[in-house]
Design a protein around this motif. Structure first.
Motif, PDB file in Angstrom:
ATOM      1  N   GLY A 138       2.598  14.297  -8.826  1.00  0.00           N
ATOM      2  CA  GLY A 138       3.470  15.652  -8.772  1.00  0.00           C
ATOM      3  C   GLY A 138       3.214  16.411  -7.432  1.00  0.00           C
ATOM      4  O   GLY A 138       3.879  17.594  -7.159  1.00  0.00           O
ATOM      5  N   ILE A 139       2.744  15.080  -6.722  1.00  0.00           N
ATOM      6  CA  ILE A 139       2.830  15.604  -5.293  1.00  0.00           C
ATOM      7  C   ILE A 139       4.175  15.310  -3.785  1.00  0.00           C
ATOM      8  O   ILE A 139       4.154  16.451  -3.243  1.00  0.00           O
ATOM      9  N   VAL A 140       4.539  14.286  -4.721  1.00  0.00           N
ATOM     10  CA  VAL A 140       6.081  14.502  -3.703  1.00  0.00           C
ATOM     11  C   VAL A 140       6.832  14.231  -5.058  1.00  0.00           C
ATOM     12  O   VAL A 140       7.040  13.584  -6.268  1.00  0.00           O
ATOM     13  N   ASP A 141       8.338  14.067  -4.590  1.00  0.00           N
ATOM     14  CA  ASP A 141       9.923  14.360  -6.025  1.00  0.00           C
ATOM     15  C   ASP A 141      10.324  13.228  -4.957  1.00  0.00           C
ATOM     16  O   ASP A 141      10.770  13.327  -4.232  1.00  0.00           O
ATOM     17  N   ALA A 189       4.327   5.440  -5.412  1.00  0.00           N
ATOM     18  CA  ALA A 189       3.816   5.381  -6.732  1.00  0.00           C
ATOM     19  C   ALA A 189       2.835   6.723  -7.570  1.00  0.00           C
ATOM     20  O   ALA A 189       2.648   7.241  -8.143  1.00  0.00           O
ATOM     21  N   LEU A 190       1.560   6.870  -6.703  1.00  0.00           N
ATOM     22  CA  LEU A 190       0.616   8.046  -7.271  1.00  0.00           C
ATOM     23  C   LEU A 190       0.980   8.790  -7.143  1.00  0.00           C
ATOM     24  O   LEU A 190      -0.054   9.594  -7.938  1.00  0.00           O
ATOM     25  N   ALA A 191       1.412   9.412  -6.348  1.00  0.00           N
ATOM     26  CA  ALA A 191       2.086  10.309  -5.761  1.00  0.00           C
ATOM     27  C   ALA A 191       2.808  11.085  -6.596  1.00  0.00           C
ATOM     28  O   ALA A 191       2.833  12.318  -6.707  1.00  0.00           O
ATOM     29  N   ASP A 249       1.077  -1.266  -0.627  1.00  0.00           N
ATOM     30  CA  ASP A 249       0.312   0.006  -0.108  1.00  0.00           C
ATOM     31  C   ASP A 249       1.058   1.300  -0.073  1.00  0.00           C
ATOM     32  O   ASP A 249       0.325   2.116  -0.611  1.00  0.00           O
ATOM     33  N   PHE A 250       2.288   1.000   0.975  1.00  0.00           N
ATOM     34  CA  PHE A 250       2.858   2.655   0.794  1.00  0.00           C
ATOM     35  C   PHE A 250       3.327   2.645  -0.254  1.00  0.00           C
ATOM     36  O   PHE A 250       3.034   3.559  -1.211  1.00  0.00           O
ATOM     37  N   PHE A 251       3.957   1.720  -1.079  1.00  0.00           N
ATOM     38  CA  PHE A 251       4.795   2.036  -2.539  1.00  0.00           C
ATOM     39  C   PHE A 251       3.953   2.331  -3.993  1.00  0.00           C
ATOM     40  O   PHE A 251       3.952   2.772  -4.477  1.00  0.00           O
ATOM     41  N   LEU A 252       2.330   1.853  -3.716  1.00  0.00           N
ATOM     42  CA  LEU A 252       1.443   2.501  -5.055  1.00  0.00           C
ATOM     43  C   LEU A 252       0.998   3.677  -4.183  1.00  0.00           C
ATOM     44  O   LEU A 252       0.788   4.957  -4.949  1.00  0.00           O
ATOM     45  N   THR A 253       0.940   4.626  -2.774  1.00  0.00           N
ATOM     46  CA  THR A 253       0.827   5.426  -2.330  1.00  0.00           C
ATOM     47  C   THR A 253       1.668   6.538  -3.339  1.00  0.00           C
ATOM     48  O   THR A 253       1.673   7.246  -3.845  1.00  0.00           O
TER      49      THR A 253
END
Length: 42
Positions: free
Chosen positions: A35-38, A29-31, A23-27
């Protein structure tokens, strides 16, 4: 939520359980895609 993950298929623990790191890595990747996270800074 990712379901039916398996921590160790040969030994049987955590079979068919949600695995939090999936779940963490899916989130993450989506972020990154939105463009929410670099990810170069994570």
């Amino acid at each position: 939520m990712l379901l039916d993950g398996c921590y160790d298929a040969a030994k049987g623990p955590a079979v068919r359980h949600e695995l939090i790191w999936g779940d963490f890595f899916l989130t993450l990747a989506l972020a990154a895609l939105h463009g929410i996270v670099d990810i170069t800074r994570v």
